[in-house]
Motif scaffolding. Structure first.
Motif, mmCIF file in Angstrom:
data_model
loop_
_atom_site.group_PDB
_atom_site.id
_atom_site.type_symbol
_atom_site.label_atom_id
_atom_site.label_comp_id
_atom_site.label_asym_id
_atom_site.label_seq_id
_atom_site.Cartn_x
_atom_site.Cartn_y
_atom_site.Cartn_z
ATOM 1 N N ILE A 1 -10.146 2.238 14.686
ATOM 2 C CA ILE A 1 -9.956 2.486 13.109
ATOM 3 C C ILE A 1 -8.940 2.490 13.083
ATOM 4 O O ILE A 1 -8.236 1.643 11.602
ATOM 5 N N PHE A 2 -7.906 3.055 13.563
ATOM 6 C CA PHE A 2 -6.905 2.667 13.352
ATOM 7 C C PHE A 2 -5.687 1.257 13.339
ATOM 8 O O PHE A 2 -5.633 1.335 12.935
ATOM 9 N N PHE A 3 -6.433 0.371 14.198
ATOM 10 C CA PHE A 3 -6.024 -1.118 14.250
ATOM 11 C C PHE A 3 -6.837 -2.097 13.202
ATOM 12 O O PHE A 3 -6.655 -2.948 12.800
ATOM 13 N N ILE A 4 -8.132 -1.508 13.372
ATOM 14 C CA ILE A 4 -8.843 -2.430 12.072
ATOM 15 C C ILE A 4 -8.037 -1.793 10.281
ATOM 16 O O ILE A 4 -8.023 -2.848 9.858
ATOM 17 N N LEU A 5 -8.131 -0.520 10.014
ATOM 18 C CA LEU A 5 -7.224 -0.180 8.932
ATOM 19 C C LEU A 5 -6.826 -0.814 8.490
ATOM 20 O O LEU A 5 -6.085 -1.029 7.639
ATOM 21 N N VAL A 6 -4.909 -1.516 9.450
ATOM 22 C CA VAL A 6 -3.864 -2.500 8.857
ATOM 23 C C VAL A 6 -4.503 -3.512 9.348
ATOM 24 O O VAL A 6 -3.485 -4.368 8.242
ATOM 25 N N ILE A 7 -4.829 -4.592 9.621
ATOM 26 C CA ILE A 7 -4.732 -5.825 9.742
ATOM 27 C C ILE A 7 -5.189 -6.624 8.104
ATOM 28 O O ILE A 7 -4.592 -7.107 8.029
ATOM 29 N N PRO A 8 -5.763 -5.861 7.119
ATOM 30 C CA PRO A 8 -5.729 -6.380 5.973
ATOM 31 C C PRO A 8 -4.233 -6.324 5.475
ATOM 32 O O PRO A 8 -4.351 -6.974 4.584
ATOM 33 N N LEU A 9 -3.510 -5.579 5.916
ATOM 34 C CA LEU A 9 -2.238 -5.455 5.168
ATOM 35 C C LEU A 9 -0.856 -6.870 5.356
ATOM 36 O O LEU A 9 -0.294 -7.136 5.142
ATOM 37 N N VAL A 10 -1.802 -7.682 6.123
ATOM 38 C CA VAL A 10 -1.300 -8.851 6.863
ATOM 39 C C VAL A 10 -1.206 -9.230 5.973
ATOM 40 O O VAL A 10 -0.397 -10.365 5.308
ATOM 41 N N GLY A 11 -2.308 -9.099 4.516
ATOM 42 C CA GLY A 11 -2.047 -10.121 3.436
ATOM 43 C C GLY A 11 -0.460 -9.603 2.569
ATOM 44 O O GLY A 11 -0.271 -11.298 1.946
ATOM 45 N N PHE A 12 0.170 -8.982 3.085
ATOM 46 C CA PHE A 12 1.015 -8.461 2.400
ATOM 47 C C PHE A 12 3.120 -9.569 3.002
ATOM 48 O O PHE A 12 3.525 -9.007 2.677
ATOM 49 N N LEU A 13 2.168 -10.316 4.263
ATOM 50 C CA LEU A 13 3.612 -10.581 4.631
ATOM 51 C C LEU A 13 3.438 -12.238 4.267
ATOM 52 O O LEU A 13 2.760 -12.722 4.457
ATOM 53 N N ARG A 14 4.666 -12.989 4.785
ATOM 54 C CA ARG A 14 4.934 -13.910 4.761
ATOM 55 C C ARG A 14 5.470 -15.034 5.396
ATOM 56 O O ARG A 14 6.685 -14.033 6.047
ATOM 57 N N VAL A 15 5.065 -16.035 5.376
ATOM 58 C CA VAL A 15 6.163 -16.330 6.778
ATOM 59 C C VAL A 15 6.920 -17.407 6.408
ATOM 60 O O VAL A 15 7.059 -18.234 5.601
ATOM 61 N N LYS A 16 8.558 -17.138 6.312
ATOM 62 C CA LYS A 16 9.262 -18.273 6.175
ATOM 63 C C LYS A 16 10.137 -19.021 7.562
ATOM 64 O O LYS A 16 9.506 -19.175 8.600
ATOM 65 N N LYS A 17 9.327 -20.558 7.175
ATOM 66 C CA LYS A 17 9.867 -21.683 8.156
ATOM 67 C C LYS A 17 11.126 -21.617 8.450
ATOM 68 O O LYS A 17 11.773 -21.631 8.021
ATOM 69 N N LYS A 18 11.089 -21.099 10.154
ATOM 70 C CA LYS A 18 12.559 -21.447 10.460
ATOM 71 C C LYS A 18 12.898 -22.176 11.398
ATOM 72 O O LYS A 18 12.115 -22.538 11.915
ATOM 73 N N SER A 19 14.658 -22.721 11.395
ATOM 74 C CA SER A 19 14.807 -23.490 12.344
ATOM 75 C C SER A 19 14.754 -22.909 14.031
ATOM 76 O O SER A 19 15.105 -21.686 14.293
ATOM 77 N N LYS A 20 14.895 -23.801 15.071
ATOM 78 C CA LYS A 20 15.058 -23.043 15.720
ATOM 79 C C LYS A 20 16.349 -22.182 16.148
ATOM 80 O O LYS A 20 16.196 -21.987 16.881
ATOM 81 N N GLN A 21 16.939 -22.499 15.650
ATOM 82 C CA GLN A 21 18.560 -21.703 15.551
ATOM 83 C C GLN A 21 18.847 -20.953 15.086
ATOM 84 O O GLN A 21 19.071 -19.497 15.403
ATOM 85 N N GLU A 22 17.297 -20.491 14.015
ATOM 86 C CA GLU A 22 16.827 -19.205 13.550
ATOM 87 C C GLU A 22 16.283 -18.290 13.415
ATOM 88 O O GLU A 22 16.845 -17.366 14.066
ATOM 89 N N VAL A 23 15.406 -18.862 14.785
ATOM 90 C CA VAL A 23 14.821 -18.528 15.666
ATOM 91 C C VAL A 23 15.278 -17.340 17.153
ATOM 92 O O VAL A 23 15.159 -16.541 17.263
#
Length: 527
Positions: free
Chosen positions: A494-516
């Protein structure tokens, strides 16, 4: 600082990964030796569990302070001294003859061990060029997962074939060799010559952190054993934990140069990532806690068999970690990894909740393999998301907080599991006992069969009925515990299922190889 090549790099890789695995093994190797230790030292199982609690408290205090301590003392010096502390404390643990003595030395061992884990990763990363650091991340990730899994296996083998002091003494030759190799092959980090007087020490923040986190860890670790808030000690430590944490947060946000930079939590990405990391901590630590107890208490596995059952599927991680690291370095979005990893972990928990009492050792391979793949898919992506949107100067602070949250999630998960198992056990026992009555035909037949068997084996006619009832009581106990462990796996799901919808609040910032590379380096410096 020149990047080491060839033989020197190989030695650094072997030394740092071995030191980290050694520390991680010691977080779980003691678990299977508690019964032997309690008998040898003449204490009960609740008291001897302090050897786990003291180590965990020391670890969780040191983790967020490792970056500061490495800067203040110099990373190489801090690493070598920590290794010496860990090795010497291991010897003293093995020589301990009283409960108080071994608790003190386990705490000291935890202080040295917490630093080993963090600094090993930083040194390993510096042995690789930025473009190759995902390889270093994969190598270290394998150690992070294998260490806690090797603990029960190695501990079970030692308990079956030797005595409990050996679980500590095996660290001594490894520690001595690792110390010598570190002194010989590891170079000082650029800028280590910085004068101590130029570094301002946040004494107040460190003290508040020690009180707040230390007391909180104590409450989570010992709450169930102390019957929670009916215990004066738990009441007092809970108040101290609240005051310490509240004071720590207020003070660290107030001063210019805090020991731990809490301002980075203002970043939405980091704030939501810590939620995922907390749940990962709950799942990782709770699954490692619940599965061995289920296997040994109700399924009849030995400690060594339990360790082998965990170890085999976990080896999948050895293959997965470098692959994930390589994909992350190429800029692949971490969010799908996180979602799939959480779903796989939920699948592992749900499958584990459906096992039958006569399940075999290899029947756990598939669910534990799902767990291994799930772990691989969330570890590095969550490190990436922890720093998405942060300035490079804030990477170390963000990941330090993230790692501390994972440890607290683990402590919370174990406390929750302990409490939930106790509650469900009581409920299941009541339900089962109501069906075991003198008027039940099934009960009468089973009782009579057991009674006749006892008489046939021992000839004890007078005591056979009493022994038969005791046997039935043990069967009811075992079944009640079995059902409560399955309920706990469902709770983890239940813990793992309930938290998955919060992925919508994450954002992906494209990083260069140097930033990674910089993000992974920050993870190493502040783990």
């Amino acid at each position: 600082m020149a990047t080491p090549k060839g033989f020197a790099r190989a030695i650094i890789v072997i030394t740092t990964v071995t030191a980290a695995v050694m520390e991680l093994i010691d977080t779980s190797i003691v678990n299977v030796a508690l019964s032997d230790m309690s008998g040898s030292l003449g204490v009960n199982i609740e008291d001897i569990s302090w050897v786990i609690t003291s180590y965990a408290i020391a670890n969780v205090i040191i983790i967020p302070l490792t970056g500061f301590l490495a800067e203040y003392f110099g990373r190489k010096n801090y690493y070598i001294v920590s290794m010496i502390i860990f090795t010497a404390a291991s010897y003293m643990c093995g020589q301990s003859s009283s409960l108080v003595e071994i608790i003190i030395w386990r705490f000291i061992q935890g202080v040295g061990g917490g630093a080993l884990l963090s600094t090993s990763q930083a040194i390993l990363f510096d042995a690789f060029e930025p473009k190759d650091r995902p390889i270093a991340s994969g190598l270290f990730g394998m150690g992070i997962v294998l260490g806690p899994t090797l603990g029960p296996t190695l501990g079970g083998y030692i308990i079956d074939h030797a005595s409990w002091p050996l679980i500590f003494m095996i660290n001594i030759p490894i520690g001595i060799i690792a110390t010598f190799l570190s002194f010989t092959f590891i170079s000082k980090k650029e800028g280590e010559g910085k004068k101590k007087k130029d570094i301002k020490i946040d004494y107040t923040g460190i003290l508040l952190l020690m009180v707040g986190i230390g007391c909180l860890q104590y409450v989570l670790e010992r709450g169930e054993a102390e019957d929670w808030f009916s215990s004066n000690v738990i009441q007092i430590t809970s108040v101290l934990a609240f005051i310490g944490m509240a004071g720590f947060i207020w003070y660290e946000l107030k001063i210019k140069n805090p020991a731990v930079n809490l301002r980075v939590l203002g970043n939405r990405n980091l704030a939501f990532t810590t939620i995922f990391t907390f749940v990962v901590g709950v799942g990782l630590f709770t699954s490692v806690f619940v599965f061995p107890v289920l296997a040994q208490r109700t399924l009849g596995f030995t400690a060594y068999e339990t360790g082998l059952t965990l170890l085999a599927p976990t080896l999948i991680t050895v293959l997965m970690m470098p692959i994930i690291g390589k994909l992350m370095s190429k800029g692949v979005s971490p969010i799908p990894f996180v979602v799939v990893g959480f779903l796989l972990f939920a699948g592992y928990s749900w499958m584990s909740a459906g096992v039958s009492p006569d399940v075999g050792k290899w029947d756990f391979f598939v669910p534990l393999a799902l767990r291994a793949v799930g772990i691989s898919m969330v570890q590095l992506p969550l490190i990436n998301q922890a720093v998405a949107g942060l300035q490079p100067k804030d990477y170390a602070s963000g990941i330090a907080l993230n790692n501390m949250i994972r440890q607290l999630g683990g402590a919370f998960g174990i406390a929750l599991a302990n409490n939930y198992i106790a509650h469900q056990y009581a409920q299941h026992r009541i339900d089962l006992v109501t069906k075991v009555t003198g008027e039940s035909q099934m009960f009468l037949e089973r009782s009579n069969t057991i009674t006749q068997g006892i008489i046939a084996r021992s000839g004890d006619v007078a005591g056979a009925s009493t022994k038969a009832l005791a046997t039935i009581n043990n069967i009811v106990d075992r079944q009640a515990y079995y059902l409560s462990y399955l309920d706990t796996f469902r709770l983890i799901t239940i813990f793992f299922i309930l938290v998955i919808p919060l992925v919508g609040f994450l954002r992906v910032k494209k990083k260069s190889k140097q930033e990674v590379a910089a993000a992974m380096k920050a993870a190493a410096d502040s783990h």
